[in-house]
Enzyme design. Structure first.
Site, PDB file in Angstrom:
ATOM      1  N   LYS A 111       0.831  -1.209   0.000  1.00  0.00           N
ATOM      2  CA  LYS A 111       0.000   0.000   0.000  1.00  0.00           C
ATOM      3  C   LYS A 111       0.859   1.250   0.000  1.00  0.00           C
ATOM      4  O   LYS A 111       0.548   2.238  -0.675  1.00  0.00           O
ATOM      5  CB  LYS A 111      -0.955  -0.019   1.188  1.00  0.00           C
ATOM      6  CG  LYS A 111      -2.041  -1.055   0.957  1.00  0.00           C
ATOM      7  CD  LYS A 111      -3.017  -1.170   2.087  1.00  0.00           C
ATOM      8  CE  LYS A 111      -4.088  -2.192   1.731  1.00  0.00           C
ATOM      9  NZ  LYS A 111      -4.648  -2.858   2.890  1.00  0.00           N
ATOM     10  N   LYS A 194      -4.464 -12.673  -5.327  1.00  0.00           N
ATOM     11  CA  LYS A 194      -5.528 -13.058  -4.387  1.00  0.00           C
ATOM     12  C   LYS A 194      -6.884 -12.458  -4.784  1.00  0.00           C
ATOM     13  O   LYS A 194      -6.930 -11.320  -5.234  1.00  0.00           O
ATOM     14  CB  LYS A 194      -5.108 -12.541  -3.003  1.00  0.00           C
ATOM     15  CG  LYS A 194      -5.947 -12.972  -1.861  1.00  0.00           C
ATOM     16  CD  LYS A 194      -5.507 -12.298  -0.571  1.00  0.00           C
ATOM     17  CE  LYS A 194      -5.970 -10.857  -0.488  1.00  0.00           C
ATOM     18  NZ  LYS A 194      -5.824 -10.232   0.834  1.00  0.00           N
ATOM     19  N   LYS A 197     -11.890  -8.087  -2.087  1.00  0.00           N
ATOM     20  CA  LYS A 197     -13.093  -7.259  -2.141  1.00  0.00           C
ATOM     21  C   LYS A 197     -12.815  -5.930  -2.818  1.00  0.00           C
ATOM     22  O   LYS A 197     -13.718  -5.270  -3.290  1.00  0.00           O
ATOM     23  CB  LYS A 197     -13.758  -7.027  -0.772  1.00  0.00           C
ATOM     24  CG  LYS A 197     -12.940  -7.155   0.453  1.00  0.00           C
ATOM     25  CD  LYS A 197     -13.783  -6.931   1.721  1.00  0.00           C
ATOM     26  CE  LYS A 197     -12.981  -7.318   2.938  1.00  0.00           C
ATOM     27  NZ  LYS A 197     -13.107  -7.267   4.186  1.00  0.00           N
TER      28      LYS A 197
HETATM   29  P1  TYM Z   1     -10.063  -9.141   5.853  1.00  0.00           P
HETATM   30  O1  TYM Z   1     -11.257  -8.372   6.270  1.00  0.00           O
HETATM   31  O2  TYM Z   1      -9.233  -8.634   4.743  1.00  0.00           O
HETATM   32  O3  TYM Z   1     -10.469 -10.618   5.482  1.00  0.00           O
HETATM   33  C1  TYM Z   1     -11.236 -11.410   6.365  1.00  0.00           C
HETATM   34  C2  TYM Z   1     -10.784 -12.848   6.300  1.00  0.00           C
HETATM   35  O4  TYM Z   1     -10.890 -13.361   4.950  1.00  0.00           O
HETATM   36  C3  TYM Z   1      -9.667 -13.975   4.577  1.00  0.00           C
HETATM   37  N1  TYM Z   1      -9.478 -13.799   3.131  1.00  0.00           N
HETATM   38  C4  TYM Z   1      -9.242 -14.794   2.271  1.00  0.00           C
HETATM   39  N2  TYM Z   1      -9.117 -16.127   2.459  1.00  0.00           N
HETATM   40  C5  TYM Z   1      -8.888 -16.876   1.356  1.00  0.00           C
HETATM   41  N3  TYM Z   1      -8.776 -16.373   0.087  1.00  0.00           N
HETATM   42  C6  TYM Z   1      -8.892 -15.043  -0.125  1.00  0.00           C
HETATM   43  N4  TYM Z   1      -8.815 -14.560  -1.351  1.00  0.00           N
HETATM   44  C7  TYM Z   1      -9.140 -14.194   0.990  1.00  0.00           C
HETATM   45  N5  TYM Z   1      -9.322 -12.852   1.126  1.00  0.00           N
HETATM   46  C8  TYM Z   1      -9.520 -12.625   2.434  1.00  0.00           C
HETATM   47  C9  TYM Z   1      -8.602 -13.251   5.385  1.00  0.00           C
HETATM   48  O5  TYM Z   1      -7.434 -14.033   5.515  1.00  0.00           O
HETATM   49  C10 TYM Z   1      -9.306 -13.048   6.705  1.00  0.00           C
HETATM   50  O6  TYM Z   1      -9.209 -14.201   7.528  1.00  0.00           O
HETATM   51  N6  TYM Z   1      -6.479  -8.199   9.215  1.00  0.00           N
HETATM   52  C11 TYM Z   1      -7.743  -8.879   9.011  1.00  0.00           C
HETATM   53  C12 TYM Z   1      -8.831  -8.454   9.951  1.00  0.00           C
HETATM   54  C13 TYM Z   1      -8.502  -8.577  11.401  1.00  0.00           C
HETATM   55  C14 TYM Z   1      -8.336  -9.774  12.131  1.00  0.00           C
HETATM   56  C15 TYM Z   1      -8.104  -9.386  13.469  1.00  0.00           C
HETATM   57  C16 TYM Z   1      -8.358 -11.118  11.775  1.00  0.00           C
HETATM   58  C17 TYM Z   1      -8.356  -7.543  12.279  1.00  0.00           C
HETATM   59  N7  TYM Z   1      -8.125  -8.043  13.527  1.00  0.00           N
HETATM   60  C18 TYM Z   1      -7.880 -10.332  14.461  1.00  0.00           C
HETATM   61  C19 TYM Z   1      -8.128 -12.054  12.774  1.00  0.00           C
HETATM   62  C20 TYM Z   1      -7.900 -11.670  14.096  1.00  0.00           C
HETATM   63  C21 TYM Z   1      -8.208  -8.587   7.585  1.00  0.00           C
HETATM   64  O7  TYM Z   1      -7.844  -7.638   6.982  1.00  0.00           O
HETATM   65  O8  TYM Z   1      -9.142  -9.432   7.119  1.00  0.00           O
END
Ligand code: TYM
Length: 329
Positions: A111, A194, A197
């Site tokens: 980013k 990947k 969204k």
């Molecule tokens: P976020 O909101 O980007 O995504 C949520 C979850 O979806 C998974 N994910 C995927 N898994 C497989 N293939 C994909 N293409 C794909 N895209 C997204 C992510 O791995 C995630 O599990 N940093 C985190 C949010 C967060 C969090 C936390 C997670 C904040 N605090 C504490 C766990 C524990 C995030 O950006 O997820």
């Protein structure tokens, strides 16, 4: 009984990647464990958000959690900003972090490379806030997709560093919980990237709330190769391998079982079945989502969730404050 914590950002329409990598594992492990699932709206504001949209998406994401199988009697579902200890411990985690280790995080580097000087500081301090989320609950396992591995690693480092400095038993050091297939669902148009969204190309992404017709179309147009043989080879055939992984994850089959079922059949028949498997998984979730999203019951669930999460989080927060000397009497 293990403690489980995970979170999703309310920062856009959820994708099949979010479902396969994270959401579907949440309900699978809620029996017999102490589970906390969070709408991480404070992480979402590390990039500018439209306030109205953020408010709306927070509620929508909570409804998606429930629609995809979370049972509020078994799991605690809540919104991050309603439990102040997240930001409070987040600050303590920031003060325990080194700028160098935060700058080395690949998601930050990607980013930062695009934004130069105007990169929001919150993107740099995102990982210590995520560490606080997890550590507040004395979490044993964090179910996430493969892209969160580095965030989990820094969470473990911060927990170990804090324990070493201030007392061995303050934080439980958590482990990542990765499912089998679906831990990294790839873009349908650029299958070495990947599925996300925030992809500008909508045909690259299956959204959880996509209509069946849109799903059929996107899978039909998914990038493959000219071999017409359903065979798993991530290097040479990333497009077909991604579709095999999706079908394996949705139907609980191995890659070999999927390959065997399509010997002598072309990509057309295979893609039709992939689309059908996605549609039949998502349709019941979409139906439950539509019922839940406007129900006042959703607010009761989130109110109770925040109270329960606060009760546990405040114990850890007080312990960490005492250990660090942040108290008067
Ligand atoms: P976020 O909101 O980007 O995504 C949520 C979850 O979806 C998974 N994910 C995927 N898994 C497989 N293939 C994909 N293409 C794909 N895209 C997204 C992510 O791995 C995630 O599990 N940093 C985190 C949010 C967060 C969090 C936390 C997670 C904040 N605090 C504490 C766990 C524990 C995030 O950006 O997820």
């Amino acid at each position: 009984m293990a403690v489980i914590f995970s979170g999703i950002q309310p920062s856009g329409n959820l994708t099949l990647g979010n479902y396969l990598g994270a959401l579907r594992n949440f309900s699978k492990i809620q029996d017999g464990n102490e589970c906390y699932y969070c709408v991480v709206n404070q992480h979402a504001i590390t990039v500018p958000q439209d306030p109205k949209l953020l408010h709306q998406r927070t509620r929508e994401l909570a409804a998606i959690y429930l629609a995809s199988g979370l049972d509020p009697d078994k799991s605690t579902l809540f919104v991050q900003s309603e439990v102040p200890e997240h930001a409070l411990l987040g600050w303590m985690m920031i003060t325990s972090s080194y700028v160098g280790e935060l700058e080395r995080m690949t998601q930050y580097k990607d980013k930062a490379a695009k934004q130069g000087d105007s990169i929001p500081a919150g993107l740099l301090t995102y990982p210590p806030l995520m560490a606080a989320d997890i550590l507040l609950y004395q979490t044993n396992f964090v179910p996430v997709g493969d892209d969160q591995k580095q965030h989990l690693e820094i969470t473990r480092n911060l927990a170990q560093r804090f324990n070493r400095l201030y007392g061995e038993d303050i934080f439980t050091v958590p482990d990542i919980y990765l499912g089998q297939d679906g831990t990294r669902v790839m873009s349908l148009q650029e299958p070495t990237k990947k599925m996300s969204k925030s992809d500008d190309n909508e045909t690259a992404t299956i959204y959880l709330l996509d209509e069946p017709k849109a799903i059929e179309k996107k899978i039909k147009r998914a990038q493959t190769d000219s071999e017409n043989s359903v065979h798993y080879d991530k290097e040479q055939k990333p497009g077909i391998s991604n579709l095999i992984e999706i079908l394996s994850a949705l139907t609980d089959q191995t890659h070999e079982q999927v390959e065997a079922a399509y010997v002598g059949k072309g990509y057309g028949a295979f893609k039709k079945d992939v689309a059908e498997a996605i549609i039949s998984t998502l349709e019941p979730i979409q139906q439950r989502y539509r019922q839940l999203v406007s129900e006042p019951e959703l607010d009761d669930i989130l109110d109770k969730g925040a109270a329960k999460a606060h009760a546990k989080a405040s114990l850890t927060y007080e312990k960490a404050c005492k250990a660090m000397g942040l108290f008067r009497k």
